[in-house]
Write an enzyme that holds these catalytic residues in place. Sequence first.
Site, short mmCIF file in Angstrom:
data_model
loop_
_atom_site.label_atom_id
_atom_site.label_comp_id
_atom_site.label_asym_id
_atom_site.label_seq_id
_atom_site.Cartn_x
_atom_site.Cartn_y
_atom_site.Cartn_z
N TRP A 21 -9.45 -3.68 -2.36
CA TRP A 21 -8.61 -2.55 -1.98
C TRP A 21 -9.23 -1.23 -2.40
O TRP A 21 -9.09 -0.22 -1.71
CB TRP A 21 -7.20 -2.72 -2.55
CG TRP A 21 -6.50 -3.88 -1.92
CD1 TRP A 21 -6.12 -5.05 -2.50
CD2 TRP A 21 -6.13 -3.99 -0.52
NE1 TRP A 21 -5.54 -5.88 -1.56
CE2 TRP A 21 -5.53 -5.26 -0.35
CE3 TRP A 21 -6.25 -3.15 0.58
CZ2 TRP A 21 -5.06 -5.70 0.88
CZ3 TRP A 21 -5.78 -3.60 1.82
CH2 TRP A 21 -5.19 -4.85 1.96
N ASP A 56 -3.13 3.24 -6.87
CA ASP A 56 -2.51 2.29 -5.96
C ASP A 56 -1.87 1.20 -6.81
O ASP A 56 -2.55 0.31 -7.32
CB ASP A 56 -3.56 1.71 -5.01
CG ASP A 56 -3.00 0.65 -4.08
OD1 ASP A 56 -1.79 0.35 -4.16
OD2 ASP A 56 -3.78 0.10 -3.27
N LYS A 91 5.68 -6.26 -2.02
CA LYS A 91 5.27 -7.18 -3.08
C LYS A 91 6.35 -7.27 -4.16
O LYS A 91 6.85 -8.34 -4.44
CB LYS A 91 3.92 -6.74 -3.67
CG LYS A 91 2.83 -6.69 -2.59
CD LYS A 91 1.52 -6.17 -3.13
CE LYS A 91 0.50 -5.95 -2.02
NZ LYS A 91 0.07 -7.19 -1.38
#
Length: 362
Positions: free
Chosen positions: A102, A171, A195
Amino acid sequence: MSRVYNFCSGPAALPEAVLKKAQAEMLDWHGAGVSVMEMSHRSTEFMSILASAKARLMRLLDISDDYEVLFVQGGASTLFAQIPANLTNGFDSACYLDTGAWSTKAIKEAKKYTKVNVVASSKEQNYTTVPAFADLELDESAAYLHVCPNETIGGLEFADLPETNLPIIADLSSTILSRKIDVSKYGMIYAGAQKNVGPAGVVICIIRKDLLARCSDSLPTVWNFANLAANDSMINTPPTFAIYLADLVFEWLEEQGGVEAIEAVNIAKAKVLYDFIDASDFYANPIDPAYRSRMNVPFTLADASLESLFLEESEAAGLRTLAGHRSVGGMRASIYNAMPMAGIEALIQFMREFENRHAQGK
């Protein structure tokens, strides 16, 4: 069919109590005669939901008035571009720490808007550890430092932050609300909801108000953080049902005792699973133990040819979505807030029985 234990990395399991409450309110929200999905985002009813979600989140994370809380669309991947587009105005570069898949995606998007200084990378270690913060090549004149403290795909997590005067942009898609954090250490936090917060469709953004001055009027209106803040996240129709479900999850978290209480549960869940893996010669985890993720636990089998059978049999046993990301293979158990300890125990029992049936010499 009874509900299974869902180990998906996202969209992930939601608390059953939240799903039941949403089910009960599906046709008629609090006597309004309509579903949240049907009501105007400008209505008094939805405005109260939005206000509740913001207030609960600010309590759960102890967010000060120095920050704006936004609920935006497009997924965290859109924020990979939206952040440099908004926050590098007046700066020549931005710093990025590369700790996995990511981080790499965020770097790729940022390069479309500014010069990117990759301050360190653990790519040569196959992203199994975190670079030493003391060795980071930070440019203190850059716009910000971007980090991804939990790499969902690789199963790597770190809690400490580098020492810098730069605003730290993080993030936290995989870790938000799973552990205590000091929001004041960040310039901006962003997190996809799917999530630990709710269904896909909304991204939480917590941004320090002074950074909003960087946002240029040349940006598309719906991309401009300052415009979003000024319009309470409602320049256009926001993802109303996703925000409503996020509010229900925030309420559930408060009922559990808040972030500190859920963190204790998460520590216990992760320890039980890692301890089992470490005690086995049949399973292995590739990540430096100092940086193992509490949320995403990858593991491999000693005999990779058994992976398909493992997935087939685990699915049949009610243990869903244990395949590792397609880019790395193996297995991965994502054990977010909504995963109960009973799910971990069921997974370990299956893993033990599978090992007993297939380990060489047994």
